[in-house]
Write a protein that holds these residues in place. Structure first.
Motif, PDB file in Angstrom:
ATOM      1  N   ARG A 186       0.831  -1.207   0.000  1.00 16.90           N
ATOM      2  CA  ARG A 186       0.000   0.000   0.000  1.00 16.90           C
ATOM      3  C   ARG A 186       0.863   1.254   0.000  1.00 16.90           C
ATOM      4  NH1 ARG A 186      -3.121  -2.866   3.829  1.00 16.90           N
ATOM      5  NH2 ARG A 186      -2.168  -1.667   5.516  1.00 16.90           N
ATOM      6  N   ASN A 187       1.923   1.249   0.819  1.00 13.34           N
ATOM      7  CA  ASN A 187       2.822   2.406   0.847  1.00 13.34           C
ATOM      8  C   ASN A 187       3.496   2.625  -0.506  1.00 13.34           C
ATOM      9  OD1 ASN A 187       2.216   2.902   3.512  1.00 13.34           O
ATOM     10  ND2 ASN A 187       3.969   1.754   4.306  1.00 13.34           N
ATOM     11  N   TYR A 298      14.654   8.319  -9.989  1.00 10.44           N
ATOM     12  CA  TYR A 298      13.737   9.032 -10.877  1.00 10.44           C
ATOM     13  C   TYR A 298      12.579   9.637 -10.094  1.00 10.44           C
ATOM     14  CZ  TYR A 298      10.091   9.801 -14.339  1.00 10.44           C
ATOM     15  OH  TYR A 298       9.093  10.346 -15.093  1.00 10.44           O
ATOM     16  N   ARG A 299      11.972   8.841  -9.201  1.00  7.70           N
ATOM     17  CA  ARG A 299      10.845   9.351  -8.420  1.00  7.70           C
ATOM     18  C   ARG A 299      11.281  10.494  -7.506  1.00  7.70           C
ATOM     19  NH1 ARG A 299       6.399   8.090 -11.141  1.00  7.70           N
ATOM     20  NH2 ARG A 299       5.879   5.874 -11.140  1.00  7.70           N
ATOM     21  N   ALA A 300      12.485  10.405  -6.955  1.00  2.00           N
ATOM     22  CA  ALA A 300      12.981  11.489  -6.106  1.00  2.00           C
ATOM     23  C   ALA A 300      13.133  12.773  -6.914  1.00  2.00           C
ATOM     24  CB  ALA A 300      14.305  11.087  -5.472  1.00  2.00           C
ATOM     25  N   GLY A 349       5.304  13.706  -0.252  1.00  9.36           N
ATOM     26  CA  GLY A 349       6.364  13.589  -1.245  1.00  9.36           C
ATOM     27  C   GLY A 349       7.717  13.339  -0.637  1.00  9.36           C
ATOM     28  N   LEU A 350       8.128  14.191   0.310  1.00 12.45           N
ATOM     29  CA  LEU A 350       9.425  14.002   0.947  1.00 12.45           C
ATOM     30  C   LEU A 350       9.464  12.702   1.734  1.00 12.45           C
ATOM     31  CD1 LEU A 350      12.213  15.089   1.477  1.00 12.45           C
ATOM     32  CD2 LEU A 350      11.308  16.434   3.374  1.00 12.45           C
ATOM     33  N   LEU A 351       8.335  12.343   2.350  1.00 12.81           N
ATOM     34  CA  LEU A 351       8.265  11.067   3.075  1.00 12.81           C
ATOM     35  C   LEU A 351       8.463   9.901   2.108  1.00 12.81           C
ATOM     36  CD1 LEU A 351       7.686   9.481   5.671  1.00 12.81           C
ATOM     37  CD2 LEU A 351       5.247   9.613   5.117  1.00 12.81           C
ATOM     38  N   GLY A 352       7.869   9.987   0.917  1.00  7.08           N
ATOM     39  CA  GLY A 352       8.051   8.921  -0.065  1.00  7.08           C
ATOM     40  C   GLY A 352       9.490   8.813  -0.525  1.00  7.08           C
TER      41      GLY A 352
END
Length: 389
Positions: A186-187, A298-300, A349-352
């Motif tokens: 889920r995360n 890439y996501r970062a 976002g930053l948590l991800g």
């Protein structure tokens, strides 16, 4: 019999070793009837009472796994009565069932106490029937056999309970692992939706706002903004398809580096923001071909640039990707309004970004101050080839 077997057995099978008691009852019944037939006493009242006692014991045995104390006491009384009525003498072996059952119902301490009680009952019966029983080898042999049976019964109960507790722990661990796996999935989906689809929707919103603002006095710029919005919508659809393909295929191709970040930088260059990209090194040599670390970088970059577009009010942004011998580093720096990292709550976002980096053994650094811009650094260690592991 370990120290952990002192309490009631946890939830598990309805009746561990359920065949033991009925088998003993059947053996005692056959032996008693055979002895009664040899003495021509099959049709007598004691034999009928003996058979009735065995049937009552079988009825009690079909009850719950944890019988109340009254049921356990009734079982003991019935076994003593059957033993007194049995001409074969084999019924005394049924006494082993009392501590055996008590072990499952009340724990080891109660079973040991009932073992002592059973031995005391046998000694009392011996004394009443033959005061000098200790001088008779047959009585002594029967007592020793009973003691061996009691020890074996307690050992069997301890082993069965240990196995049941082990199975219960394994089931608990399996349920916990399944729950953690579901939470992690889920995360991961939340990170993909936020970092991917959220980024493109932000770009579409900004471009449509630009088109609305320029529609009256610069139709060409407005049309270009609408075209950029369409392009962002297409990229969003491609991103969703890539994520779905990754869910269905563990070996799906990763986001290509540095081509994918270059697209992000071009998308950010809308006239208000000047973005540049610098890449040093070869990504696949540093991180391996599995794609997990590449996707994380890439996501970062995607999330950092989305935050620049949304919040930074910056004029210049630099994106730097460095693939070294030991690690890969992403740096996104802007000259925007900045913020106080300790005074602002971290968004999803930053948590991800932090979660993705932490799963790969990496680190995330945020360097910012009001009016001094923001610098986000993500570093992921080099993947270790199997031959080096």
């Amino acid at each position: 019999m370990g120290a952990t077997d002192t309490g009631p057995v946890p939830a598990g099978p309805s009746r561990p070793v359920s065949w033991v008691a009925p088998l003993l009852y059947l053996a005692v019944l056959i032996a008693g009837l055979t002895a009664a037939a040899h003495t021509s006493s099959l049709a007598t009242a004691p034999t009928a009472a003996f058979v009735a006692g065995i049937l009552l014991l079988l009825l009690l045995e079909s009850g719950p796994l944890r019988p109340p104390l009254a049921v356990l006491a009734a079982r003991l009384v019935l076994i003593v009565a059957v033993a007194a009525l049995d001409e074969s003498g084999l019924s005394r072996a049924l006494l082993v069932l009392v501590p055996f059952t008590a072990y499952f119902a009340f724990g080891r301490t109660a079973a040991l106490a009932l073992t002592v009680c059973c031995v005391a009952v046998v000694l009392a019966l011996y004394t009443l029937s033959e005061p000098a029983w200790y001088a008779d080898p047959e009585y002594v042999s029967d007592l020793l056999m009973l003691l061996i049976g009691l020890v074996l019964a307690l050992s069997m109960a301890a082993v069965a309970i240990g196995e049941q507790r082990g199975r219960a722990r394994l089931e608990e661990y399996a349920a916990r692992v399944a729950e953690l796996s579901a939470t992690n999935e889920r995360n991961r989906l939340a990170r993909d939706i936020h970092d991917g689809l959220g980024h493109h929707l932000t770009a579409i919103a900004v471009q449509l706002e630009k088109a609305a603002a320029f529609r009256g006095h610069d139709p060409h710029t407005a049309d270009q903004a609408v075209a950029d919005a369409r392009r962002s919508a297409g990229l969003a659809l491609d991103d969703v398809r890539t994520s779905v393909r990754a869910l269905r295929d563990d070996h799906a191709a990763p986001f290509p580096l540095p081509a994918a970040p270059a697209d992000l930088v071009r998308e950010l260059n809308d006239g208000r923001i000047q973005a540049t990209l610098q890449v040093d090194g070869e990504p696949y040599e540093a991180l391996g071909p599995d794609g997990t670390a590449l996707t994380a970088l890439y996501r970062a970059a995607q999330e950092a640039l989305t935050n620049v577009r949304r919040h930074a009010d910056a004029r210049h942004v630099t994106v730097s990707l460095t693939f070294g011998a030991d690690s890969a580093r992403l740096v996104v720096a802007d000259d925007g309004r900045g913020f106080e990292p300790g005074a602002v709550s971290q968004g999803f976002g930053l948590l991800g970004i932090q979660e993705r980096a932490r799963l790969l053994g990496g680190t995330v650094g945020v360097d910012s101050a009001p009016g001094a811009g923001t610098r986000i650094t993500v570093e992921i260690p080099r993947a270790v080839p199997e031959r080096d592991a």
